[in-house]
Scaffold this active site. Structure first.
Site, PDB file in Angstrom:
ATOM      1  N   ASP A  89       0.849  -1.186   0.000  1.00 14.73           N
ATOM      2  CA  ASP A  89       0.000   0.000   0.000  1.00 14.73           C
ATOM      3  C   ASP A  89       0.884   1.236   0.000  1.00 14.73           C
ATOM      4  O   ASP A  89       2.096   1.152   0.211  1.00 14.73           O
ATOM      5  CB  ASP A  89      -0.903  -0.020   1.243  1.00 14.73           C
ATOM      6  N   GLY A 105      -6.829   9.029   0.898  1.00 11.50           N
ATOM      7  CA  GLY A 105      -7.789   8.606  -0.115  1.00 11.50           C
ATOM      8  C   GLY A 105      -9.120   8.175   0.450  1.00 11.50           C
ATOM      9  O   GLY A 105     -10.020   7.798  -0.302  1.00 11.50           O
ATOM     10  N   GLU A 111      -8.101  -0.346   4.683  1.00  7.02           N
ATOM     11  CA  GLU A 111      -6.650  -0.496   4.579  1.00  7.02           C
ATOM     12  C   GLU A 111      -6.060  -1.070   5.867  1.00  7.02           C
ATOM     13  O   GLU A 111      -5.188  -1.946   5.827  1.00  7.02           O
ATOM     14  CB  GLU A 111      -6.006   0.852   4.261  1.00  7.02           C
TER      15      GLU A 111
END
Length: 262
Positions: A89, A105, A111
């Protein structure tokens, strides 16, 4: 890889390319969200198409899922995967201990879930993301819509006792409406300037009713791969205590990433 890419795009590309060296056939991968992670997905797609790489990807957002499908990566859910070999990531900031701020984001919740369900997490970034102390980038926190203004007030009250330089909070907007995450929540951005004790702040924020998760990733990242505009790549492995450097050139004529925006 064309020679006319901007230095920042070259940095993102070489970091993504170097991260692919950690990927092996048969792996189940967490696929991050953001402009740098998008370069990774495209690089992996090239390996799937041209070299027969067999992987299954667990995306951290709907837009990453769509991109992965577009480039030929098999997409599965985290429930199907159950556990991942590796997550790759991006990050909005990282410090020398490889603690991160993520969520620029708006995908920090997914995440963090995906990253902590992995044997290893690798972050790919350009050099501008490295900082001495976290906090210059606004810290995102995901809040449920019900009573979000009360949650915001509680956050601001809690910040008074924290080792931070600023305490301004703002609701993230998408045009004239609040930004909505994939989980249907809002994002509050905390403008802190400097975070003196990230671990303490993370614990305090997650105790506030209405806060789903915060964008501080503490002791989650194992490796940061930093790309530079001249093709250099630094690999910082926190577990090995090593920093290695490699270099890529840009002599290739083809560019499968021509349609990938920043």
């Amino acid at each position: 890889m064309p020679v006319d890419l901007s230095p920042i795009d070259k940095a993102k590309y070489v970091a993504a390319k170097r991260a692919c060296d950690y990927v092996e056939s048969g792996m189940k991968l967490g696929l991050g969200t953001g402009s740098t992670a998008a370069w990774l997905v495209r690089c992996l797609g090239e390996l799937v198409r041209d070299e027969g790489l067999k992987i299954k990807g667990v995306p951290t957002s709907t837009r990453t899922a769509q991109l992965a499908r577009d480039v030929g990566i098999e997409v599965i859910s985290l429930d199907e995967a159950r556990w991942l070999d590796l997550t790759i990531d991006g990050a909005d900031e990282y410090d020398g201990a490889l603690n991160l701020i993520k969520g620029g984001g708006g995908a920090l919740l997914q995440e963090k879930i995906v990253a902590t369900a992995s044997d290893q997490m690798i972050v790919i970034a350009d050099a501008s993301k490295k900082v001495e102390t976290l906090g210059a980038f606004p810290l995102p926190i995901e809040v449920i819509p019900f009573g979000w203004q009360t949650s915001k007030a509680l956050v601001e009250e809690a910040l008074v006792g924290m080792d931070v330089m600023g305490a301004t909070t703002s609701l993230r907007m998408n045009g004239q409406a609040p930004f909505i995450t994939d989980e249907g929540n809002h994002i509050l951005d905390l403008h802190l300037n400097r975070i003196g004790n990230a671990r303490q702040l993370s614990l305090v924020l997650n105790q506030i009713p209405g806060i789903v998760e915060n964008g501080l990733f503490i002791d989650i990242c194992d490796i940061v791969i930093t790309g530079y505009g001249d093709g250099r790549v630094e690999v910082h492995d926190i577990n090995k205590g090593e920093v290695d450097e490699t270099r890529y050139d840009f002599l290739d004529d083809g560019n499968i990433f021509a349609d990938l925006g920043d």
